[in-house]
Design a protein around this motif. Structure first.
Motif, PDB file in Angstrom:
ATOM      1  N   LYS A   3       0.835  -1.186   0.000  1.00 21.83           N
ATOM      2  CA  LYS A   3       0.000   0.000   0.000  1.00 21.83           C
ATOM      3  C   LYS A   3       0.882   1.252   0.000  1.00 21.83           C
ATOM      4  N   LYS A   4       0.590   2.199  -0.904  1.00 24.31           N
ATOM      5  CA  LYS A   4       1.369   3.435  -0.992  1.00 24.31           C
ATOM      6  C   LYS A   4       1.050   4.356   0.183  1.00 24.31           C
ATOM      7  N   PHE A   5       2.029   5.158   0.527  1.00 26.03           N
ATOM      8  CA  PHE A   5       1.851   6.154   1.579  1.00 26.03           C
ATOM      9  C   PHE A   5       1.131   7.359   0.996  1.00 26.03           C
ATOM     10  N   ARG A   6      -0.051   7.640   1.501  1.00 20.36           N
ATOM     11  CA  ARG A   6      -0.840   8.754   0.989  1.00 20.36           C
ATOM     12  C   ARG A   6      -1.425   9.555   2.135  1.00 20.36           C
ATOM     13  N   LEU A   7      -1.498  10.846   1.922  1.00 19.34           N
ATOM     14  CA  LEU A   7      -2.112  11.762   2.879  1.00 19.34           C
ATOM     15  C   LEU A   7      -3.121  12.620   2.147  1.00 19.34           C
ATOM     16  N   SER A  30      19.827  17.734  15.963  1.00 20.35           N
ATOM     17  CA  SER A  30      18.548  17.114  15.634  1.00 20.35           C
ATOM     18  C   SER A  30      18.560  16.629  14.193  1.00 20.35           C
ATOM     19  N   LEU A  31      17.836  15.543  13.938  1.00 22.76           N
ATOM     20  CA  LEU A  31      17.703  15.035  12.576  1.00 22.76           C
ATOM     21  C   LEU A  31      16.520  15.711  11.898  1.00 22.76           C
ATOM     22  N   ASN A  32      16.650  15.938  10.603  1.00 24.09           N
ATOM     23  CA  ASN A  32      15.583  16.523   9.796  1.00 24.09           C
ATOM     24  C   ASN A  32      14.568  15.436   9.464  1.00 24.09           C
ATOM     25  N   ALA A  33      13.279  15.793   9.444  1.00 25.89           N
ATOM     26  CA  ALA A  33      12.227  14.838   9.110  1.00 25.89           C
ATOM     27  C   ALA A  33      11.325  15.438   8.036  1.00 25.89           C
ATOM     28  N   ARG A  34      10.717  14.576   7.228  1.00 23.63           N
ATOM     29  CA  ARG A  34       9.775  14.988   6.188  1.00 23.63           C
ATOM     30  C   ARG A  34       8.487  14.185   6.340  1.00 23.63           C
ATOM     31  N   PRO A  35       7.628  14.596   7.257  1.00 24.52           N
ATOM     32  CA  PRO A  35       6.408  13.821   7.521  1.00 24.52           C
ATOM     33  C   PRO A  35       5.409  13.844   6.368  1.00 24.52           C
ATOM     34  N   ALA A  36       5.547  14.747   5.430  1.00 29.50           N
ATOM     35  CA  ALA A  36       4.618  14.805   4.302  1.00 29.50           C
ATOM     36  C   ALA A  36       4.940  13.754   3.246  1.00 29.50           C
ATOM     37  N   THR A  37       6.179  13.281   3.212  1.00 24.21           N
ATOM     38  CA  THR A  37       6.574  12.346   2.157  1.00 24.21           C
ATOM     39  C   THR A  37       7.114  11.016   2.669  1.00 24.21           C
ATOM     40  N   ASN A  38       7.430  10.906   3.949  1.00 24.34           N
ATOM     41  CA  ASN A  38       8.044   9.706   4.486  1.00 24.34           C
ATOM     42  C   ASN A  38       7.123   9.082   5.542  1.00 24.34           C
ATOM     43  N   GLN A  39       6.821   7.810   5.401  1.00 21.97           N
ATOM     44  CA  GLN A  39       5.909   7.112   6.306  1.00 21.97           C
ATOM     45  C   GLN A  39       6.439   7.077   7.739  1.00 21.97           C
ATOM     46  N   GLN A  40       7.723   6.778   7.919  1.00 19.97           N
ATOM     47  CA  GLN A  40       8.298   6.713   9.270  1.00 19.97           C
ATOM     48  C   GLN A  40       8.270   8.078   9.948  1.00 19.97           C
ATOM     49  N   ASP A  41       8.585   9.120   9.204  1.00 21.86           N
ATOM     50  CA  ASP A  41       8.537  10.471   9.766  1.00 21.86           C
ATOM     51  C   ASP A  41       7.097  10.863  10.116  1.00 21.86           C
ATOM     52  N   HIS A  42       6.165  10.444   9.290  1.00 26.48           N
ATOM     53  CA  HIS A  42       4.758  10.750   9.558  1.00 26.48           C
ATOM     54  C   HIS A  42       4.279  10.039  10.834  1.00 26.48           C
ATOM     55  N   ASN A  43       4.721   8.807  11.017  1.00 22.48           N
ATOM     56  CA  ASN A  43       4.365   8.079  12.245  1.00 22.48           C
ATOM     57  C   ASN A  43       4.943   8.772  13.475  1.00 22.48           C
ATOM     58  N   ALA A  44       6.178   9.275  13.368  1.00 21.73           N
ATOM     59  CA  ALA A  44       6.791  10.022  14.466  1.00 21.73           C
ATOM     60  C   ALA A  44       6.028  11.317  14.730  1.00 21.73           C
ATOM     61  N   TYR A  45       5.546  11.956  13.668  1.00 17.67           N
ATOM     62  CA  TYR A  45       4.739  13.171  13.812  1.00 17.67           C
ATOM     63  C   TYR A  45       3.451  12.859  14.584  1.00 17.67           C
ATOM     64  N   LYS A  46       2.802  11.752  14.227  1.00 18.35           N
ATOM     65  CA  LYS A  46       1.563  11.357  14.901  1.00 18.35           C
ATOM     66  C   LYS A  46       1.799  11.078  16.385  1.00 18.35           C
ATOM     67  N   ARG A  47       2.947  10.496  16.710  1.00 26.80           N
ATOM     68  CA  ARG A  47       3.279  10.211  18.112  1.00 26.80           C
ATOM     69  C   ARG A  47       3.679  11.468  18.866  1.00 26.80           C
ATOM     70  N   GLY A  48       3.866  12.582  18.157  1.00 21.55           N
ATOM     71  CA  GLY A  48       4.236  13.837  18.807  1.00 21.55           C
ATOM     72  C   GLY A  48       5.718  13.991  19.040  1.00 21.55           C
ATOM     73  N   GLU A  49       6.527  13.223  18.346  1.00 21.90           N
ATOM     74  CA  GLU A  49       7.977  13.283  18.540  1.00 21.90           C
ATOM     75  C   GLU A  49       8.626  14.430  17.777  1.00 21.90           C
ATOM     76  N   LEU A  50       8.008  14.880  16.697  1.00 18.12           N
ATOM     77  CA  LEU A  50       8.614  15.918  15.866  1.00 18.12           C
ATOM     78  C   LEU A  50       8.203  17.306  16.332  1.00 18.12           C
ATOM     79  N   ARG A  51       9.083  18.260  16.038  1.00 13.62           N
ATOM     80  CA  ARG A  51       8.727  19.660  16.280  1.00 13.62           C
ATOM     81  C   ARG A  51       9.040  20.451  15.019  1.00 13.62           C
ATOM     82  N   ASN A  52       8.231  21.468  14.780  1.00 11.35           N
ATOM     83  CA  ASN A  52       8.409  22.315  13.606  1.00 11.35           C
ATOM     84  C   ASN A  52       9.294  23.481  14.000  1.00 11.35           C
TER      85      ASN A  52
END
Length: 163
Positions: A3-7, A30-52
């Motif tokens: 299944k493709k990663f889609r938002l 800190s490591l850079n994340a791309r929650p709009a295009t990467n599934q793992q980064d998006h999961n981290a965003y959902k868990r509240g681990e990322l900050r903008n």
């Protein structure tokens, strides 16, 4: 079948704004994340681990002083820019990063990322080690802004042809 990663369009648009970071390590990096295009980064965003980095509520360095340091307009010669890039980046990333920064220097929209790179490098050279990450992220930001600018130009040309 995988299944493709889609938002949704709105979610993707929201997540593409700004620079997303994972929590800092012991050295403050800190490591850079791309929650709009990467599934793992998006999961981290959902868990509240990322900050903008651009969100005033979530950033630890969101003061006016911080951004006045980074957004200060400064131009340097291309040779000095090459030295800065060679000092910051590993050998395999130097050429592409240098080209992106040169293109950003001549772009109306991406020049802010160019200024951020130079100012962050100079702050890092003066002993503030956490700014070396911002140098790297500013190149990513410049790349994104340049892509966006090219898309807008392409759309304008397409509209003119239709008329």
């Amino acid at each position: 079948m995988i299944k493709k990663f889609r938002l949704s369009r709105k979610t993707k648009k929201k997540l593409k704004k700004g620079l997303w970071l994972y929590p800092s390590d012991q050295k403050g990096n800190s490591l850079n994340a791309r929650p709009a295009t990467n599934q793992q980064d998006h999961n981290a965003y959902k868990r509240g681990e990322l900050r903008n980095l651009f969100d005033k509520r979530n950033s630890r360095k969101k003061s006016k002083e911080f951004w006045s340091k980074l957004n200060k307009e400064i131009l340097i010669s291309d040779q000095v820019l090459k030295e800065y890039v060679n000092d910051i980046f590993a050998e395999e990333y130097r050429v592409s990063s240098y080209r992106i920064l040169l293109e950003a220097k001549n772009s109306r929209k991406a020049i802010i990322a160019y200024h951020n790179f130079i100012n962050a490098y100079e702050l890092q050279a003066n002993g503030e080690s956490s700014f070396s990450n911002i140098c790297c992220m500013s190149v990513d930001y410049a790349k994104d802004l340049l892509k966006e600018e090219k898309l807008l130009k392409k759309r304008k040309k397409a509209r003119k042809k239709r008329r």
